[in-house]
Design a protein around this motif. Structure first.
Motif, PDB file in Angstrom:
ATOM      1  N   LEU A   4       0.895  -1.270   0.250  1.00 38.37           N
ATOM      2  CA  LEU A   4      -0.210   0.036   0.049  1.00 38.37           C
ATOM      3  C   LEU A   4       0.564   0.889   0.521  1.00 38.37           C
ATOM      4  CD1 LEU A   4      -3.073   1.500   0.159  1.00 38.37           C
ATOM      5  CD2 LEU A   4      -3.035   1.359   2.792  1.00 38.37           C
ATOM      6  N   LEU A   5       1.964   0.944   0.717  1.00 40.50           N
ATOM      7  CA  LEU A   5       2.508   2.714   0.710  1.00 40.50           C
ATOM      8  C   LEU A   5       3.405   2.616  -0.392  1.00 40.50           C
ATOM      9  CD1 LEU A   5       4.020   4.342   2.657  1.00 40.50           C
ATOM     10  CD2 LEU A   5       6.074   2.787   2.579  1.00 40.50           C
ATOM     11  N   TYR A   6       3.475   1.438  -1.061  1.00 36.47           N
ATOM     12  CA  TYR A   6       4.708   1.400  -2.476  1.00 36.47           C
ATOM     13  C   TYR A   6       3.492   2.453  -3.407  1.00 36.47           C
ATOM     14  CZ  TYR A   6       7.007  -0.003  -6.764  1.00 36.47           C
ATOM     15  OH  TYR A   6       7.729   0.260  -8.047  1.00 36.47           O
ATOM     16  N   VAL A   7       2.218   1.707  -3.265  1.00 41.01           N
ATOM     17  CA  VAL A   7       0.898   2.356  -4.219  1.00 41.01           C
ATOM     18  C   VAL A   7       1.162   3.870  -3.982  1.00 41.01           C
ATOM     19  CG1 VAL A   7      -1.482   2.190  -5.090  1.00 41.01           C
ATOM     20  CG2 VAL A   7       0.249  -0.138  -4.778  1.00 41.01           C
ATOM     21  N   ILE A   8       0.819   4.359  -2.576  1.00 47.04           N
ATOM     22  CA  ILE A   8       0.845   5.962  -2.554  1.00 47.04           C
ATOM     23  C   ILE A   8       1.938   6.372  -3.068  1.00 47.04           C
ATOM     24  CG2 ILE A   8       0.555   7.044  -0.496  1.00 47.04           C
ATOM     25  CD1 ILE A   8      -0.896   5.662   0.865  1.00 47.04           C
ATOM     26  N   ALA A   9       3.055   6.072  -3.083  1.00 45.17           N
ATOM     27  CA  ALA A   9       4.017   6.692  -3.559  1.00 45.17           C
ATOM     28  C   ALA A   9       4.443   6.787  -4.586  1.00 45.17           C
ATOM     29  CB  ALA A   9       5.308   5.438  -3.033  1.00 45.17           C
ATOM     30  N   VAL A  10       3.516   6.015  -5.710  1.00 41.04           N
ATOM     31  CA  VAL A  10       4.101   6.169  -7.115  1.00 41.04           C
ATOM     32  C   VAL A  10       2.650   6.818  -7.583  1.00 41.04           C
ATOM     33  CG1 VAL A  10       2.972   4.684  -8.888  1.00 41.04           C
ATOM     34  CG2 VAL A  10       4.636   4.048  -7.495  1.00 41.04           C
ATOM     35  N   ILE A  11       1.715   6.773  -7.039  1.00 41.17           N
ATOM     36  CA  ILE A  11       0.272   7.928  -7.291  1.00 41.17           C
ATOM     37  C   ILE A  11       1.139   8.815  -7.322  1.00 41.17           C
ATOM     38  CG2 ILE A  11      -1.426   8.758  -5.914  1.00 41.17           C
ATOM     39  CD1 ILE A  11      -2.371   5.926  -5.993  1.00 41.17           C
ATOM     40  N   LEU A  12       1.583   9.649  -5.469  1.00 41.80           N
ATOM     41  CA  LEU A  12       2.491  10.807  -5.524  1.00 41.80           C
ATOM     42  C   LEU A  12       3.530  11.327  -6.057  1.00 41.80           C
ATOM     43  CD1 LEU A  12       2.345  10.393  -1.358  1.00 41.80           C
ATOM     44  CD2 LEU A  12       1.165  11.958  -2.279  1.00 41.80           C
ATOM     45  N   VAL A  13       3.531  10.445  -7.080  1.00 41.67           N
ATOM     46  CA  VAL A  13       5.175  10.479  -7.561  1.00 41.67           C
ATOM     47  C   VAL A  13       4.430  11.579  -9.116  1.00 41.67           C
ATOM     48  CG1 VAL A  13       6.975  10.222  -9.802  1.00 41.67           C
ATOM     49  CG2 VAL A  13       6.710   8.976  -6.691  1.00 41.67           C
ATOM     50  N   ILE A  14       3.263  10.611  -9.336  1.00 47.48           N
ATOM     51  CA  ILE A  14       2.148  10.227 -10.751  1.00 47.48           C
ATOM     52  C   ILE A  14       1.882  12.412 -10.489  1.00 47.48           C
ATOM     53  CG2 ILE A  14       0.308  10.152 -12.020  1.00 47.48           C
ATOM     54  CD1 ILE A  14       1.133   7.036 -11.592  1.00 47.48           C
ATOM     55  N   VAL A  15       0.999  12.177  -9.384  1.00 44.46           N
ATOM     56  CA  VAL A  15       0.532  13.511  -9.641  1.00 44.46           C
ATOM     57  C   VAL A  15       1.061  15.269  -9.209  1.00 44.46           C
ATOM     58  CG1 VAL A  15      -0.421  15.043  -7.884  1.00 44.46           C
ATOM     59  CG2 VAL A  15      -1.685  12.409  -8.396  1.00 44.46           C
ATOM     60  N   TRP A  16       2.864  14.272  -8.656  1.00 46.59           N
ATOM     61  CA  TRP A  16       3.731  15.744  -8.849  1.00 46.59           C
ATOM     62  C   TRP A  16       3.792  15.873 -10.442  1.00 46.59           C
ATOM     63  CZ3 TRP A  16       8.650  15.807 -10.566  1.00 46.59           C
ATOM     64  CH2 TRP A  16       9.269  16.068 -10.167  1.00 46.59           C
ATOM     65  N   ALA A  17       4.521  14.875 -11.347  1.00 50.69           N
ATOM     66  CA  ALA A  17       4.529  15.209 -12.624  1.00 50.69           C
ATOM     67  C   ALA A  17       3.219  15.801 -13.153  1.00 50.69           C
ATOM     68  CB  ALA A  17       4.662  14.080 -12.949  1.00 50.69           C
ATOM     69  N   ILE A  18       2.633  15.161 -12.955  1.00 48.32           N
ATOM     70  CA  ILE A  18       1.080  16.282 -13.745  1.00 48.32           C
ATOM     71  C   ILE A  18       1.204  17.107 -13.234  1.00 48.32           C
ATOM     72  CG2 ILE A  18      -1.406  16.463 -13.718  1.00 48.32           C
ATOM     73  CD1 ILE A  18      -1.282  13.312 -14.036  1.00 48.32           C
ATOM     74  N   SER A  19       1.197  18.030 -12.075  1.00 49.44           N
ATOM     75  CA  SER A  19       1.050  19.480 -11.271  1.00 49.44           C
ATOM     76  C   SER A  19       2.775  19.977 -11.930  1.00 49.44           C
ATOM     77  CB  SER A  19       1.388  19.276  -9.833  1.00 49.44           C
ATOM     78  OG  SER A  19       2.462  18.656  -9.320  1.00 49.44           O
ATOM     79  N   TYR A  20       3.605  19.882 -11.862  1.00 52.04           N
ATOM     80  CA  TYR A  20       4.625  19.656 -12.616  1.00 52.04           C
ATOM     81  C   TYR A  20       5.161  20.098 -13.675  1.00 52.04           C
ATOM     82  CZ  TYR A  20       9.772  21.218 -13.224  1.00 52.04           C
ATOM     83  OH  TYR A  20      11.088  21.479 -13.429  1.00 52.04           O
ATOM     84  N   PHE A  21       4.604  19.254 -14.834  1.00 52.08           N
ATOM     85  CA  PHE A  21       4.306  19.694 -16.323  1.00 52.08           C
ATOM     86  C   PHE A  21       3.100  19.970 -16.932  1.00 52.08           C
ATOM     87  CE2 PHE A  21       7.971  15.824 -15.460  1.00 52.08           C
ATOM     88  CZ  PHE A  21       9.000  16.811 -15.980  1.00 52.08           C
ATOM     89  N   GLY A  22       2.034  20.284 -15.685  1.00 49.87           N
ATOM     90  CA  GLY A  22       0.783  20.815 -16.443  1.00 49.87           C
ATOM     91  C   GLY A  22       0.515  22.019 -15.964  1.00 49.87           C
ATOM     92  N   GLY A  23       1.579  22.667 -14.987  1.00 50.88           N
ATOM     93  CA  GLY A  23       1.754  23.899 -14.538  1.00 50.88           C
ATOM     94  C   GLY A  23       1.037  24.434 -13.245  1.00 50.88           C
TER      95      GLY A  23
END
Length: 50
Positions: A4-23
């Motif tokens: 579960l911790l691994y899944v949460i970590a992957v989701i956080l990385v994806i959300v960060w990438a979307i917010s970073y590259f999406g502006g």
């Protein structure tokens, strides 16, 4: 629990990438969560390799 911790970590990385590259502005909190997520992923990789 570790999976579960691994899944949460992957989701956080994806959300960060979307917010970073999406502006989108998510504040400084997302960067702290990103660091925690990367540490969790690294711990998972190290434990599975050993």
């Amino acid at each position: 629990m570790g999976n579960l911790l691994y899944v949460i970590a992957v989701i956080l990385v994806i959300v960060w990438a979307i917010s970073y590259f999406g502006g989108y502005y998510t504040g400084g909190v997302i960067h702290i969560l990103l660091v925690i997520a990367i540490i969790a992923i690294l711990l998972r990789v190290i434990r599975s390799a050993a």
